[in-house]
Motif scaffolding. Sequence first.
Motif, PDB file in Angstrom:
ATOM      1  N   ARG A 125       0.415  -6.452  10.047  1.00 37.96           N
ATOM      2  CA  ARG A 125       1.618  -6.828   9.264  1.00 37.96           C
ATOM      3  C   ARG A 125       1.369  -6.756   7.756  1.00 37.96           C
ATOM      4  NH1 ARG A 125       5.343  -5.037  11.950  1.00 37.96           N
ATOM      5  NH2 ARG A 125       3.507  -3.850  12.441  1.00 37.96           N
ATOM      6  N   GLY A 126       0.159  -6.970   7.332  1.00 37.26           N
ATOM      7  CA  GLY A 126      -0.117  -6.915   5.882  1.00 37.26           C
ATOM      8  C   GLY A 126      -0.457  -5.518   5.388  1.00 37.26           C
ATOM      9  N   CYS A 127      -0.275  -4.511   6.256  1.00 37.93           N
ATOM     10  CA  CYS A 127      -0.688  -3.139   5.896  1.00 37.93           C
ATOM     11  C   CYS A 127       0.024  -2.643   4.643  1.00 37.93           C
ATOM     12  CB  CYS A 127      -0.392  -2.207   7.070  1.00 37.93           C
ATOM     13  SG  CYS A 127      -0.717  -0.471   6.701  1.00 37.93           S
ATOM     14  N   ARG A 128      -0.714  -1.995   3.765  1.00 41.13           N
ATOM     15  CA  ARG A 128      -0.098  -1.362   2.589  1.00 41.13           C
ATOM     16  C   ARG A 128      -0.209   0.150   2.753  1.00 41.13           C
ATOM     17  NH1 ARG A 128      -1.822  -5.209  -2.452  1.00 41.13           N
ATOM     18  NH2 ARG A 128      -0.020  -4.283  -3.453  1.00 41.13           N
ATOM     19  N   THR A 129       0.883   0.819   2.419  1.00 40.68           N
ATOM     20  CA  THR A 129       0.979   2.261   2.653  1.00 40.68           C
ATOM     21  C   THR A 129       1.081   2.990   1.320  1.00 40.68           C
ATOM     22  OG1 THR A 129       2.118   1.875   4.752  1.00 40.68           O
ATOM     23  CG2 THR A 129       2.403   4.049   3.756  1.00 40.68           C
ATOM     24  N   VAL A 130       0.261   4.018   1.161  1.00 38.68           N
ATOM     25  CA  VAL A 130       0.297   4.837  -0.058  1.00 38.68           C
ATOM     26  C   VAL A 130       0.525   6.290   0.352  1.00 38.68           C
ATOM     27  CG1 VAL A 130      -0.921   5.542  -2.146  1.00 38.68           C
ATOM     28  CG2 VAL A 130      -1.450   3.321  -1.101  1.00 38.68           C
ATOM     29  N   VAL A 131       1.493   6.946  -0.275  1.00 39.67           N
ATOM     30  CA  VAL A 131       1.778   8.337   0.068  1.00 39.67           C
ATOM     31  C   VAL A 131       1.276   9.268  -1.041  1.00 39.67           C
ATOM     32  CG1 VAL A 131       3.554  10.008   0.670  1.00 39.67           C
ATOM     33  CG2 VAL A 131       3.778   7.636   1.431  1.00 39.67           C
ATOM     34  N   VAL A 132       0.531  10.273  -0.599  1.00 40.00           N
ATOM     35  CA  VAL A 132       0.014  11.308  -1.504  1.00 40.00           C
ATOM     36  C   VAL A 132       0.656  12.658  -1.168  1.00 40.00           C
ATOM     37  CG1 VAL A 132      -2.075  12.578  -2.187  1.00 40.00           C
ATOM     38  CG2 VAL A 132      -2.174  10.105  -1.867  1.00 40.00           C
ATOM     39  N   GLY A 133       0.863  12.908   0.128  1.00 38.45           N
ATOM     40  CA  GLY A 133       1.432  14.190   0.573  1.00 38.45           C
ATOM     41  C   GLY A 133       2.785  14.438  -0.087  1.00 38.45           C
ATOM     42  N   ASN A 134       2.948  15.628  -0.601  1.00 38.91           N
ATOM     43  CA  ASN A 134       4.158  15.932  -1.404  1.00 38.91           C
ATOM     44  C   ASN A 134       5.366  16.337  -0.581  1.00 38.91           C
ATOM     45  OD1 ASN A 134       3.473  15.390  -4.071  1.00 38.91           O
ATOM     46  ND2 ASN A 134       2.134  17.170  -4.101  1.00 38.91           N
ATOM     47  N   PRO A 135       6.565  16.085  -1.124  1.00 40.56           N
ATOM     48  CA  PRO A 135       6.904  15.358  -2.352  1.00 40.56           C
ATOM     49  C   PRO A 135       6.721  13.851  -2.150  1.00 40.56           C
ATOM     50  CG  PRO A 135       8.899  16.010  -1.209  1.00 40.56           C
ATOM     51  CD  PRO A 135       7.768  16.556  -0.398  1.00 40.56           C
ATOM     52  N   CYS A 136       5.688  13.281  -2.805  1.00 45.50           N
ATOM     53  CA  CYS A 136       5.186  11.963  -2.376  1.00 45.50           C
ATOM     54  C   CYS A 136       6.195  10.830  -2.580  1.00 45.50           C
ATOM     55  CB  CYS A 136       3.834  11.663  -3.003  1.00 45.50           C
ATOM     56  SG  CYS A 136       3.793  11.586  -4.777  1.00 45.50           S
ATOM     57  N   ASN A 137       6.975  10.863  -3.668  1.00 47.63           N
ATOM     58  CA  ASN A 137       7.933   9.750  -3.857  1.00 47.63           C
ATOM     59  C   ASN A 137       8.926   9.703  -2.702  1.00 47.63           C
ATOM     60  OD1 ASN A 137       6.966  10.727  -6.477  1.00 47.63           O
ATOM     61  ND2 ASN A 137       8.256   9.149  -7.383  1.00 47.63           N
ATOM     62  N   THR A 138       9.479  10.875  -2.388  1.00 46.72           N
ATOM     63  CA  THR A 138      10.532  10.932  -1.371  1.00 46.72           C
ATOM     64  C   THR A 138       9.949  10.735   0.025  1.00 46.72           C
ATOM     65  OG1 THR A 138      11.914  12.202  -2.831  1.00 46.72           O
ATOM     66  CG2 THR A 138      12.369  12.429  -0.475  1.00 46.72           C
ATOM     67  N   ASN A 139       8.736  11.230   0.257  1.00 43.75           N
ATOM     68  CA  ASN A 139       8.095  10.977   1.549  1.00 43.75           C
ATOM     69  C   ASN A 139       7.835   9.481   1.747  1.00 43.75           C
ATOM     70  OD1 ASN A 139       8.102  13.680   2.175  1.00 43.75           O
ATOM     71  ND2 ASN A 139       6.012  14.048   1.460  1.00 43.75           N
TER      72      ASN A 139
END
Length: 331
Positions: A125-139
């Motif tokens: 439940r405390g997982c934090r998710t970071v997106v790098v794969g592009n387009p990263c903001n929209t993904n």
Amino acid sequence: MSPAPLHVAVTGAAGQIGYALLPRIAAGQMFGPDQPVVLHMIEIPNEKALAALDGVAMELDDCAFPLLQGMVCTSDLEEGFKGVDWALLVGAKPRGAGMERNDLIKENGPIFTSTGRAINDHANRGCRTVVVGNPCNTNALIAMHNAPDMPQGSFSAMTRLDENRAKAQLAAKAGVHHTQITNMTIWGNHSATQVPDFENAKIGGKLAHEVIDDRAWLEGEFIKTVQQRGAAIIKARGLSSALSAANGLVDHVRSLTEKTPDGDWHSVAIPSDGSYDVPKGIISSFPVRADGAGGIEIVQGLPLSDFASAKLKDTVAELEHERSVISNLLG
Ligand code: NAX
């Protein structure tokens, strides 16, 4: 007694960023020198990708990292995200020759629906998710919408590489070491419309535009070089940025978890709360401070000239356009 291991999922683990990133996590550079980790290395169910993943796992074994307590190598999302504390979403299809940005958004978007659901259903439940794969903001927006049980604030996308690139350019121009550059904001999208903010950046504690008395360079070449740096690396290397991207992700996670030094901030793309007239409902890069206990906040009240405000409007318009292209994936 050492703390319980953190479980860290990395998608696209056999790709080039994965190759540069995994040893740094296992060496303690992302979560600290006393924090054991278990790596959940996720790839597509493709023979070549999974064989490459096996090779990466063999090499990690051969490093004998003291902090590495285990590896899960899989193409199964449930297995991959089960019990993870961090989800680092690097895997995505690269932009092919002749491919328009809209095509890339449509190609990669669906990846982040299934990933978002898997995080929702299987991560801690405390997982934090970071997106790098592009387009990263929209993904990141897609993943967040498909993980409705996770707090929206646990999702971010990476603009730290852009921040570091901007610092390097300002340092070179001013003839100082890059550690002298602080308060460097990247506003908006991780794309060619991003806004590297030289108006609020500082060099040795002074405003950058007072140290670099060359507004034409700041408004022109500086911004363009940062915006186009990814393309310049591809031209030079024949491959996109990998070691600097992996480094950006190490820095990104640390700037979410460690207390930001007084007076400074870092660039992180997070769900907009309406600050700086960036509409709610998109994930945009802002100046962000962390309290070192898991909390983050957008730095308020930075002055932006008409020049910077117009550029911020353009990058926000691009993010709104991207959202409209994948609106069917937002659930
Ligand atoms: P690579 O093509 O070397 O590796 C990508 C890996 O992801 C491949 O091994 C592929 O099999 C895997 N993959 C694809 N779809 C997947 C899925 N659904 N689940 C799990 N794995 C999957 O690319 P690499 O150079 O590592 O770049 C990865 C991504 O980072 C690209 O989207 C790239 O555009 C993006 N970047 C983002 C940056 C940023 O600052 N936000 C900068 C660097 C980079 O351009």
